[in-house]
Design an enzyme around this catalytic site. Structure first.
Site, short mmCIF file in Angstrom:
data_model
loop_
_atom_site.label_atom_id
_atom_site.label_comp_id
_atom_site.label_asym_id
_atom_site.label_seq_id
_atom_site.Cartn_x
_atom_site.Cartn_y
_atom_site.Cartn_z
N ARG A 105 0.82 -1.20 0.00
CA ARG A 105 0.00 0.00 0.00
C ARG A 105 0.86 1.26 0.00
O ARG A 105 1.76 1.39 0.82
CB ARG A 105 -0.94 0.02 1.22
N THR A 109 -1.12 7.64 -1.00
CA THR A 109 -2.40 7.58 -1.72
C THR A 109 -3.34 6.51 -1.17
O THR A 109 -4.52 6.50 -1.48
CB THR A 109 -2.17 7.28 -3.21
N ASP A 201 -1.48 -3.73 13.15
CA ASP A 201 -0.98 -4.25 11.88
C ASP A 201 -0.89 -5.76 11.97
O ASP A 201 -0.07 -6.31 12.72
CB ASP A 201 0.40 -3.64 11.58
N ASP A 204 2.67 -7.25 11.15
CA ASP A 204 3.64 -7.01 12.21
C ASP A 204 3.36 -7.87 13.43
O ASP A 204 4.28 -8.42 14.04
CB ASP A 204 3.62 -5.53 12.62
#
Length: 210
Positions: A105, A109, A201, A204
């Site tokens: 990602r 944006t 996340d 992670d």
């Protein structure tokens, strides 16, 4: 089911495991275990309509009618967070083939950028389970579905742990034929595109890099 084509699991065991998954105190080893277990249960629900064909099986006493899956199933984890979902589903469907799609990602944006894709030369599966823990903006899931359809896949099911309304809206807009199976539907995205309240996340936390 919250809306047509969106299935939020209400199974008590799924919900119990999802609560543990969200807990900031859950260590990486336990987090991976929970991801695997929830994924297996979601896959069980998502594959209820797979095509089968009749067979005859020899029992110790006599022949018995039975059914087997017609054709193979494709498991498609989106790298890297989706990798943790494969093992649980593979336990249930050990003959499934696994393809990989790498999407990163753009933090500016929030749109996906493909950096890797791996599949057989001639994909021949009756359905694909697209696996990505978090359906946030929906950009990565939509891009992955674009790629699978370009490869010739006719039936796609999305499996995720948690989704935001924005991600569901994007995926349904771009691919209304793709059913969405998730363990939890959260409130919204924050200004950085993370699901709230979410679980952090997922990549992670699985791999201990948080």
């Amino acid at each position: 089911m919250t809306r047509a084509g969106v299935y939020v699991s209400t199974h008590p065991i799924v919900q119990d495991k999802l609560a543990q998954l969200r807990d900031v105190a859950t260590p990486a080893r336990k987090f991976r275990e929970l991801v695997r277990e929830i994924s297996l249960m979601l896959a069980y629900e998502a594959t209820a309509d797979l095509a089968t064909e009749p067979i005859s099986v020899a029992t110790p006493l006599a022949n018995a009618p039975g059914r087997r899956l017609r054709g193979s199933i494709g498991l498609v984890p989106v790298l890297r967070a989706g990798l943790g979902m494969v093992e649980g589903v593979w336990e249930m469907m050990p003959d499934a083939v696994v393809w990989h799609i790498g999407l990163r990602r753009d933090e500016r944006t929030l749109e996906p950028m493909q950096y890797y894709a791996n599949k057989p030369l001639e994909p021949d599966v009756q359905a694909c389970l697209l696996m990505d823990p978090m359906l946030a903006t929906g950009g990565s899931a939509s891009a992955a579905c674009d790629l699978l359809k370009m490869w010739g896949v006719q039936r796609i099911r999305y499996l995720g742990l948690i989704a935001a309304p924005e991600g569901i809206a994007r995926l349904q807009k771009d691919h209304p034929d793709v059913r969405i199976h998730i363990a939890g539907l959260d409130d919204s995205l924050n200004e950085n595109g993370f699901i709230m309240p979410g679980l952090g996340d997922a990549g992670d936390r699985q791999f201990g890099t948080a």
